[in-house]
Design a protein around this motif. Structure first.
Motif, PDB file in Angstrom:
ATOM      1  N   TYR A  33     -12.322 -15.042  -8.118  1.00 35.59           N
ATOM      2  CA  TYR A  33     -11.856 -15.071  -6.733  1.00 35.59           C
ATOM      3  C   TYR A  33     -12.575 -14.010  -5.905  1.00 35.59           C
ATOM      4  O   TYR A  33     -12.972 -14.264  -4.765  1.00 35.59           O
ATOM      5  CB  TYR A  33     -10.346 -14.845  -6.672  1.00 35.59           C
ATOM      6  N   VAL A  34     -12.725 -12.815  -6.474  1.00 34.86           N
ATOM      7  CA  VAL A  34     -13.416 -11.746  -5.747  1.00 34.86           C
ATOM      8  C   VAL A  34     -14.819 -12.205  -5.369  1.00 34.86           C
ATOM      9  O   VAL A  34     -15.266 -12.025  -4.233  1.00 34.86           O
ATOM     10  CB  VAL A  34     -13.460 -10.442  -6.577  1.00 34.86           C
ATOM     11  N   ARG A  35     -15.508 -12.840  -6.308  1.00 32.63           N
ATOM     12  CA  ARG A  35     -16.858 -13.349  -6.018  1.00 32.63           C
ATOM     13  C   ARG A  35     -16.817 -14.314  -4.832  1.00 32.63           C
ATOM     14  O   ARG A  35     -17.649 -14.238  -3.919  1.00 32.63           O
ATOM     15  CB  ARG A  35     -17.431 -14.057  -7.244  1.00 32.63           C
ATOM     16  N   ALA A  36     -15.843 -15.214  -4.824  1.00 33.20           N
ATOM     17  CA  ALA A  36     -15.750 -16.225  -3.766  1.00 33.20           C
ATOM     18  C   ALA A  36     -15.329 -15.621  -2.430  1.00 33.20           C
ATOM     19  O   ALA A  36     -15.890 -15.957  -1.386  1.00 33.20           O
ATOM     20  CB  ALA A  36     -14.770 -17.322  -4.186  1.00 33.20           C
ATOM     21  N   VAL A  37     -14.349 -14.729  -2.438  1.00 37.77           N
ATOM     22  CA  VAL A  37     -13.837 -14.204  -1.163  1.00 37.77           C
ATOM     23  C   VAL A  37     -14.839 -13.267  -0.501  1.00 37.77           C
ATOM     24  O   VAL A  37     -14.861 -13.131   0.717  1.00 37.77           O
ATOM     25  CB  VAL A  37     -12.450 -13.543  -1.339  1.00 37.77           C
ATOM     26  N   LEU A  38     -15.698 -12.627  -1.295  1.00 33.33           N
ATOM     27  CA  LEU A  38     -16.723 -11.770  -0.699  1.00 33.33           C
ATOM     28  C   LEU A  38     -17.691 -12.573   0.166  1.00 33.33           C
ATOM     29  O   LEU A  38     -18.315 -12.029   1.079  1.00 33.33           O
ATOM     30  CB  LEU A  38     -17.490 -11.013  -1.788  1.00 33.33           C
ATOM     31  N   GLU A  39     -17.768 -13.879  -0.085  1.00 31.06           N
ATOM     32  CA  GLU A  39     -18.654 -14.740   0.718  1.00 31.06           C
ATOM     33  C   GLU A  39     -18.044 -15.102   2.072  1.00 31.06           C
ATOM     34  O   GLU A  39     -18.723 -15.681   2.917  1.00 31.06           O
ATOM     35  CB  GLU A  39     -18.973 -16.020  -0.056  1.00 31.06           C
ATOM     36  N   THR A  40     -16.785 -14.752   2.304  1.00 28.44           N
ATOM     37  CA  THR A  40     -16.113 -15.112   3.562  1.00 28.44           C
ATOM     38  C   THR A  40     -16.333 -14.079   4.657  1.00 28.44           C
ATOM     39  O   THR A  40     -15.902 -14.281   5.792  1.00 28.44           O
ATOM     40  CB  THR A  40     -14.595 -15.261   3.354  1.00 28.44           C
ATOM     41  N   GLY A  41     -16.951 -12.943   4.319  1.00 36.72           N
ATOM     42  CA  GLY A  41     -17.127 -11.895   5.311  1.00 36.72           C
ATOM     43  C   GLY A  41     -15.996 -10.884   5.313  1.00 36.72           C
ATOM     44  O   GLY A  41     -15.891 -10.052   6.217  1.00 36.72           O
ATOM     45  N   VAL A  42     -15.122 -10.937   4.295  1.00 35.88           N
ATOM     46  CA  VAL A  42     -14.036  -9.962   4.192  1.00 35.88           C
ATOM     47  C   VAL A  42     -14.642  -8.557   4.079  1.00 35.88           C
ATOM     48  O   VAL A  42     -15.693  -8.371   3.469  1.00 35.88           O
ATOM     49  CB  VAL A  42     -13.126 -10.274   2.977  1.00 35.88           C
ATOM     50  N   GLU A  43     -13.993  -7.588   4.712  1.00 33.16           N
ATOM     51  CA  GLU A  43     -14.517  -6.215   4.698  1.00 33.16           C
ATOM     52  C   GLU A  43     -14.330  -5.595   3.323  1.00 33.16           C
ATOM     53  O   GLU A  43     -13.201  -5.399   2.861  1.00 33.16           O
ATOM     54  CB  GLU A  43     -13.793  -5.370   5.751  1.00 33.16           C
ATOM     55  N   VAL A  44     -15.427  -5.268   2.657  1.00 30.54           N
ATOM     56  CA  VAL A  44     -15.378  -4.792   1.279  1.00 30.54           C
ATOM     57  C   VAL A  44     -14.717  -3.417   1.173  1.00 30.54           C
ATOM     58  O   VAL A  44     -14.097  -3.106   0.150  1.00 30.54           O
ATOM     59  CB  VAL A  44     -16.793  -4.803   0.650  1.00 30.54           C
ATOM     60  N   ASP A  45     -14.806  -2.604   2.219  1.00 31.87           N
ATOM     61  CA  ASP A  45     -14.220  -1.263   2.175  1.00 31.87           C
ATOM     62  C   ASP A  45     -12.908  -1.145   2.939  1.00 31.87           C
ATOM     63  O   ASP A  45     -12.461  -0.035   3.243  1.00 31.87           O
ATOM     64  CB  ASP A  45     -15.220  -0.234   2.719  1.00 31.87           C
ATOM     65  N   HIS A  46     -12.286  -2.264   3.240  1.00 31.75           N
ATOM     66  CA  HIS A  46     -10.985  -2.210   3.921  1.00 31.75           C
ATOM     67  C   HIS A  46      -9.992  -1.446   3.040  1.00 31.75           C
ATOM     68  O   HIS A  46      -9.891  -1.698   1.839  1.00 31.75           O
ATOM     69  CB  HIS A  46     -10.460  -3.626   4.174  1.00 31.75           C
ATOM     70  N   ALA A  47      -9.266  -0.512   3.641  1.00 32.19           N
ATOM     71  CA  ALA A  47      -8.255   0.253   2.905  1.00 32.19           C
ATOM     72  C   ALA A  47      -6.864  -0.180   3.361  1.00 32.19           C
ATOM     73  O   ALA A  47      -6.620  -0.395   4.553  1.00 32.19           O
ATOM     74  CB  ALA A  47      -8.439   1.748   3.140  1.00 32.19           C
ATOM     75  N   ASN A  48      -5.950  -0.296   2.407  1.00 30.66           N
ATOM     76  CA  ASN A  48      -4.578  -0.684   2.733  1.00 30.66           C
ATOM     77  C   ASN A  48      -3.757   0.535   3.184  1.00 30.66           C
ATOM     78  O   ASN A  48      -4.292   1.625   3.366  1.00 30.66           O
ATOM     79  CB  ASN A  48      -3.921  -1.417   1.548  1.00 30.66           C
ATOM     80  N   ARG A  49      -2.465   0.347   3.338  1.00 24.99           N
ATOM     81  CA  ARG A  49      -1.614   1.440   3.834  1.00 24.99           C
ATOM     82  C   ARG A  49      -1.511   2.601   2.852  1.00 24.99           C
ATOM     83  O   ARG A  49      -1.088   3.689   3.216  1.00 24.99           O
ATOM     84  CB  ARG A  49      -0.214   0.903   4.146  1.00 24.99           C
ATOM     85  N   HIS A  50      -1.899   2.356   1.612  1.00 18.27           N
ATOM     86  CA  HIS A  50      -1.881   3.417   0.595  1.00 18.27           C
ATOM     87  C   HIS A  50      -3.242   4.105   0.487  1.00 18.27           C
ATOM     88  O   HIS A  50      -3.446   4.947  -0.381  1.00 18.27           O
ATOM     89  CB  HIS A  50      -1.479   2.833  -0.760  1.00 18.27           C
ATOM     90  N   GLY A  51      -4.164   3.714   1.379  1.00 19.41           N
ATOM     91  CA  GLY A  51      -5.481   4.313   1.388  1.00 19.41           C
ATOM     92  C   GLY A  51      -6.401   3.801   0.298  1.00 19.41           C
ATOM     93  O   GLY A  51      -7.399   4.445  -0.027  1.00 19.41           O
ATOM     94  N   ARG A  52      -6.071   2.641  -0.258  1.00 23.14           N
ATOM     95  CA  ARG A  52      -6.871   2.119  -1.371  1.00 23.14           C
ATOM     96  C   ARG A  52      -7.670   0.897  -0.957  1.00 23.14           C
ATOM     97  O   ARG A  52      -7.151  -0.038  -0.358  1.00 23.14           O
ATOM     98  CB  ARG A  52      -5.973   1.778  -2.557  1.00 23.14           C
ATOM     99  N   THR A  53      -8.930   0.921  -1.353  1.00 23.70           N
ATOM    100  CA  THR A  53      -9.824  -0.221  -1.161  1.00 23.70           C
ATOM    101  C   THR A  53      -9.720  -1.130  -2.388  1.00 23.70           C
ATOM    102  O   THR A  53      -9.068  -0.784  -3.384  1.00 23.70           O
ATOM    103  CB  THR A  53     -11.271   0.268  -1.029  1.00 23.70           C
ATOM    104  N   GLY A  54     -10.418  -2.253  -2.342  1.00 27.58           N
ATOM    105  CA  GLY A  54     -10.477  -3.125  -3.511  1.00 27.58           C
ATOM    106  C   GLY A  54     -11.052  -2.406  -4.718  1.00 27.58           C
ATOM    107  O   GLY A  54     -10.575  -2.576  -5.838  1.00 27.58           O
ATOM    108  N   LEU A  55     -12.063  -1.572  -4.490  1.00 23.97           N
ATOM    109  CA  LEU A  55     -12.683  -0.827  -5.592  1.00 23.97           C
ATOM    110  C   LEU A  55     -11.676   0.124  -6.230  1.00 23.97           C
ATOM    111  O   LEU A  55     -11.556   0.185  -7.464  1.00 23.97           O
ATOM    112  CB  LEU A  55     -13.898  -0.055  -5.084  1.00 23.97           C
ATOM    113  N   LEU A  56     -10.953   0.854  -5.424  1.00 26.28           N
ATOM    114  CA  LEU A  56      -9.948   1.784  -5.958  1.00 26.28           C
ATOM    115  C   LEU A  56      -8.845   1.028  -6.701  1.00 26.28           C
ATOM    116  O   LEU A  56      -8.385   1.467  -7.755  1.00 26.28           O
ATOM    117  CB  LEU A  56      -9.365   2.637  -4.829  1.00 26.28           C
TER     118      LEU A  56
END
Length: 197
Positions: A116-139
């Motif tokens: 899913y991550v592979r597919a959703v990255l093709e949509t233009g989703v911001e890879v470094d978006h951080a949530n309310r806990h300050g965490r990105t997808g990588l974290l």
């Protein structure tokens, strides 16, 4: 009554009954008691054919329920690649975030949904978006993951998509420190190779 029939059919994945309900005059954006549309119900249960019928009819992939979830956002939790692709013709907003500030990428990283991550990255989703806990997808892939193959693949995909390997969480702890603290040596090696400090 047609609206109720539409919602029930969508939740069950009965594409033919969804078509019948729409032809009988059901409202495409009808909602159940929790604010869920037929498309959100279909997406949450991964009923791809039903979702395709609703998308073709013009259903809104970004319509939110009472909890702030949408059909597009819920695919990040289920990891449904086929569902994600079924929603794309409806042009969902990849920047839409849920009540926790998560874009669809983040729960997928947390749950190890590498395909899913592979597919959703093709949509233009911001890879470094951080949530309310300050965490990105990588974290999230590091802190919620166990360093196993799906999580390593996710880290590789995120690095390949340009993720900031030094972006720390709100406590100032960077991805490499999280990986080392958890004994995720292979992920630590991937991060170092990408310039992590």
């Amino acid at each position: 009554m047609n609206d109720e029939e539409l919602l029930t059919a969508a939740a069950k994945g009965d594409a033919a009954a969804v078509r019948d309900a729409l032809q009988a005059g059901a409202s495409l954006e009808a909602r159940d008691g929790r604010g869920r549309t037929a498309l959100l119900l279909a997406a949450a249960a991964d009923h791809v054919e039903t979702a395709e019928v609703l998308v073709k009819a013009g259903a809104d992939p970004d319509a939110r329920d009472h909890r702030g979830d949408s059909a597009f956002l819920v695919t990040g939790m289920t990891g449904g690649v086929a569902m994600l692709r079924a929603l794309l013709p409806a042009r969902p907003d990849p920047s839409q975030a849920n009540r926790d500030g998560d874009v669809a990428l983040i729960p997928a990283c947390e749950r190890g949904h590498a395909g899913y991550v592979r597919a959703v990255l093709e949509t233009g989703v911001e890879v470094d978006h951080a949530n309310r806990h300050g965490r990105t997808g990588l974290l999230e892939a590091i802190t919620a993951g166990d360093g196993s193959r799906p999580y390593r693949e996710i880290v590789e995909l995120l690095i390949g998509a340009g993720a900031d390997v030094n972006r720390a969480d709100r406590d100032g702890v960077p991805p490499l420190r999280h990986a080392l603290d958890r004994g995720q040596r292979e992920i630590a090696d991937l991060l170092r190779a990408a310039g992590a400090r």
